[in-house]
Design an enzyme around this catalytic site. Sequence first.
Site, PDB file in Angstrom:
ATOM      1  N   PRO A 137       0.846  -1.175   0.117  1.00 45.43           N
ATOM      2  CA  PRO A 137       0.106   0.245   0.018  1.00 45.43           C
ATOM      3  C   PRO A 137       0.715   1.381  -0.100  1.00 45.43           C
ATOM      4  O   PRO A 137       1.868   1.440   0.709  1.00 45.43           O
ATOM      5  CB  PRO A 137      -0.829  -0.171   1.210  1.00 45.43           C
ATOM      6  CG  PRO A 137       0.024  -1.161   2.156  1.00 45.43           C
ATOM      7  CD  PRO A 137       0.535  -1.963   0.974  1.00 45.43           C
ATOM      8  N   ASN A 138       0.450   2.301  -0.765  1.00 48.52           N
ATOM      9  CA  ASN A 138       0.968   3.696  -0.925  1.00 48.52           C
ATOM     10  C   ASN A 138       2.255   3.570  -1.517  1.00 48.52           C
ATOM     11  O   ASN A 138       2.731   4.741  -1.694  1.00 48.52           O
ATOM     12  CB  ASN A 138       1.049   4.370   0.434  1.00 48.52           C
ATOM     13  CG  ASN A 138      -0.465   4.331   1.129  1.00 48.52           C
ATOM     14  OD1 ASN A 138      -1.367   4.958   0.547  1.00 48.52           O
ATOM     15  ND2 ASN A 138      -0.581   3.706   2.440  1.00 48.52           N
ATOM     16  N   ARG A 144       5.060  11.116  -2.521  1.00 44.30           N
ATOM     17  CA  ARG A 144       4.505  10.737  -1.070  1.00 44.30           C
ATOM     18  C   ARG A 144       5.909  11.067  -0.161  1.00 44.30           C
ATOM     19  O   ARG A 144       6.928  10.482  -0.377  1.00 44.30           O
ATOM     20  CB  ARG A 144       4.325   9.386  -1.053  1.00 44.30           C
ATOM     21  CG  ARG A 144       3.964   8.733   0.349  1.00 44.30           C
ATOM     22  CD  ARG A 144       4.164   7.218   0.449  1.00 44.30           C
ATOM     23  NE  ARG A 144       3.874   6.689   1.763  1.00 44.30           N
ATOM     24  CZ  ARG A 144       4.060   5.590   2.035  1.00 44.30           C
ATOM     25  NH1 ARG A 144       4.550   4.832   1.329  1.00 44.30           N
ATOM     26  NH2 ARG A 144       3.700   5.303   3.488  1.00 44.30           N
ATOM     27  N   ASN A 168       8.058  -5.122  -0.208  1.00 42.68           N
ATOM     28  CA  ASN A 168       7.903  -4.144   0.678  1.00 42.68           C
ATOM     29  C   ASN A 168       6.297  -4.177   0.853  1.00 42.68           C
ATOM     30  O   ASN A 168       5.553  -3.741  -0.088  1.00 42.68           O
ATOM     31  CB  ASN A 168       8.082  -2.722  -0.044  1.00 42.68           C
ATOM     32  CG  ASN A 168       8.154  -1.563   0.794  1.00 42.68           C
ATOM     33  OD1 ASN A 168       7.675  -1.528   1.866  1.00 42.68           O
ATOM     34  ND2 ASN A 168       8.801  -0.660   0.249  1.00 42.68           N
ATOM     35  N   ALA A 202       2.749  -0.416   5.230  1.00 46.36           N
ATOM     36  CA  ALA A 202       2.316  -0.567   6.618  1.00 46.36           C
ATOM     37  C   ALA A 202       1.762  -1.901   6.996  1.00 46.36           C
ATOM     38  O   ALA A 202       1.635  -2.318   8.238  1.00 46.36           O
ATOM     39  CB  ALA A 202       0.935   0.500   6.625  1.00 46.36           C
ATOM     40  N   HIS A 250       3.493  -4.123   9.563  1.00 47.79           N
ATOM     41  CA  HIS A 250       3.292  -3.807  11.215  1.00 47.79           C
ATOM     42  C   HIS A 250       1.856  -4.215  11.650  1.00 47.79           C
ATOM     43  O   HIS A 250       1.540  -4.158  12.706  1.00 47.79           O
ATOM     44  CB  HIS A 250       3.498  -2.215  11.502  1.00 47.79           C
ATOM     45  CG  HIS A 250       4.392  -1.646  10.428  1.00 47.79           C
ATOM     46  ND1 HIS A 250       5.780  -2.144  10.948  1.00 47.79           N
ATOM     47  CD2 HIS A 250       4.441  -0.632   9.704  1.00 47.79           C
ATOM     48  CE1 HIS A 250       6.679  -1.277  10.033  1.00 47.79           C
ATOM     49  NE2 HIS A 250       5.837  -0.260   9.400  1.00 47.79           N
ATOM     50  N   ASP A 304       1.563 -15.370   7.403  1.00 49.87           N
ATOM     51  CA  ASP A 304       1.286 -16.707   7.301  1.00 49.87           C
ATOM     52  C   ASP A 304       1.435 -16.978   5.848  1.00 49.87           C
ATOM     53  O   ASP A 304       1.845 -18.477   5.687  1.00 49.87           O
ATOM     54  CB  ASP A 304      -0.116 -16.816   7.521  1.00 49.87           C
ATOM     55  CG  ASP A 304      -0.727 -17.023   9.105  1.00 49.87           C
ATOM     56  OD1 ASP A 304       0.433 -17.072   9.685  1.00 49.87           O
ATOM     57  OD2 ASP A 304      -1.567 -16.850   9.603  1.00 49.87           O
ATOM     58  N   GLU A 363      12.296  -9.131   3.154  1.00 54.46           N
ATOM     59  CA  GLU A 363      11.660  -7.875   3.440  1.00 54.46           C
ATOM     60  C   GLU A 363      12.383  -6.626   3.166  1.00 54.46           C
ATOM     61  O   GLU A 363      13.623  -6.595   3.608  1.00 54.46           O
ATOM     62  CB  GLU A 363      11.310  -7.904   5.004  1.00 54.46           C
ATOM     63  CG  GLU A 363      10.811  -6.767   5.591  1.00 54.46           C
ATOM     64  CD  GLU A 363      10.577  -6.831   7.174  1.00 54.46           C
ATOM     65  OE1 GLU A 363      11.286  -7.517   7.843  1.00 54.46           O
ATOM     66  OE2 GLU A 363      10.066  -5.901   7.693  1.00 54.46           O
ATOM     67  N   HIS A 398      12.506  -2.129   3.031  1.00 59.64           N
ATOM     68  CA  HIS A 398      11.915  -0.697   3.420  1.00 59.64           C
ATOM     69  C   HIS A 398      12.787   0.375   2.856  1.00 59.64           C
ATOM     70  O   HIS A 398      14.027   0.166   3.131  1.00 59.64           O
ATOM     71  CB  HIS A 398      11.641  -0.505   4.887  1.00 59.64           C
ATOM     72  CG  HIS A 398      10.722  -1.803   5.541  1.00 59.64           C
ATOM     73  ND1 HIS A 398       9.389  -1.790   5.196  1.00 59.64           N
ATOM     74  CD2 HIS A 398      11.141  -2.674   6.153  1.00 59.64           C
ATOM     75  CE1 HIS A 398       8.866  -2.724   5.855  1.00 59.64           C
ATOM     76  NE2 HIS A 398       9.962  -3.488   6.510  1.00 59.64           N
ATOM     77  N   SER A 441      12.798   3.273   4.282  1.00 62.09           N
ATOM     78  CA  SER A 441      12.992   3.876   5.158  1.00 62.09           C
ATOM     79  C   SER A 441      13.807   3.226   6.369  1.00 62.09           C
ATOM     80  O   SER A 441      13.493   2.032   6.238  1.00 62.09           O
ATOM     81  CB  SER A 441      12.030   4.821   5.851  1.00 62.09           C
ATOM     82  OG  SER A 441      10.839   4.206   6.160  1.00 62.09           O
ATOM     83  N   ARG A 501      12.112   5.113  13.195  1.00 62.11           N
ATOM     84  CA  ARG A 501      10.842   5.983  13.115  1.00 62.11           C
ATOM     85  C   ARG A 501      10.097   5.825  14.409  1.00 62.11           C
ATOM     86  O   ARG A 501      10.582   5.361  15.434  1.00 62.11           O
ATOM     87  CB  ARG A 501      10.240   5.698  11.752  1.00 62.11           C
ATOM     88  CG  ARG A 501      10.999   5.945  10.637  1.00 62.11           C
ATOM     89  CD  ARG A 501      10.577   5.650   9.077  1.00 62.11           C
ATOM     90  NE  ARG A 501       9.308   6.561   9.001  1.00 62.11           N
ATOM     91  CZ  ARG A 501       8.163   6.290   8.026  1.00 62.11           C
ATOM     92  NH1 ARG A 501       8.208   5.318   7.216  1.00 62.11           N
ATOM     93  NH2 ARG A 501       7.194   7.250   8.153  1.00 62.11           N
ATOM     94  N   ARG A 527       6.156   1.373  14.106  1.00 59.66           N
ATOM     95  CA  ARG A 527       6.819   0.883  12.891  1.00 59.66           C
ATOM     96  C   ARG A 527       8.040  -0.095  13.265  1.00 59.66           C
ATOM     97  O   ARG A 527       8.830  -0.617  12.533  1.00 59.66           O
ATOM     98  CB  ARG A 527       7.272   1.798  12.111  1.00 59.66           C
ATOM     99  CG  ARG A 527       6.270   2.628  11.373  1.00 59.66           C
ATOM    100  CD  ARG A 527       6.790   3.950  10.628  1.00 59.66           C
ATOM    101  NE  ARG A 527       6.067   4.887  10.250  1.00 59.66           N
ATOM    102  CZ  ARG A 527       4.690   4.833   9.566  1.00 59.66           C
ATOM    103  NH1 ARG A 527       4.489   3.897   8.781  1.00 59.66           N
ATOM    104  NH2 ARG A 527       4.075   5.989   9.471  1.00 59.66           N
TER     105      ARG A 527
END
Length: 149
Positions: free
Chosen positions: A13-14, A21, A78, A81, A84, A91, A102, A104, A106, A111, A115
């Site tokens: 998402p995002n 952004r 990635n 959100a 978290h 699963d 995984e 990210h 940032s 942060r 997070r």
Amino acid sequence: MGDKAYILVLNGPNLNLLGKRQPEIYGSRTLDDILADLRSHFAARIRIADFQSNSEDRLITWIQDYGFDEHCLGIVLNAGAYTHTSLAIADAIAAVPAPVVEVHLSNIFARESVRHTSYIAPVCAGSISGFGEDSYFLAVEALLRKKHR
Ligand code: DQA
């Protein structure tokens, strides 16, 4: 590595908003810019497929569909959100044989404390956080090293 081998890059998402952004956190380059650079950087070594969705459901379905494909060397994820919050994505990762890295942009540990928890980290082969778009390059590089697969 056969001609059919590929690495799947999944963005949650995002991440479709990269470039506009919060550029002070996520940089000024778009997801398409990053993916184009990733593909050209690794062109001689591996094919890169990618999908982006804001939906948890679609991310889970892609992990299920590609995570059992023998030609999929691994998945770079990635989860945004959902990292978290999503036991369901964790699963799905645990269910498939393909290693998942995984990533990210940032440094999630630098942060807000919300997070600092990743539901997916324990079931991933490894995690890369804080290197901007280079996080994706490092994740692909890790998956190309056989010992991480
Ligand atoms: C992110 C970090 C997450 O905490 C955030 O929700 C994102 C992007 C990153 O790439 O830095 O959407 O995954």
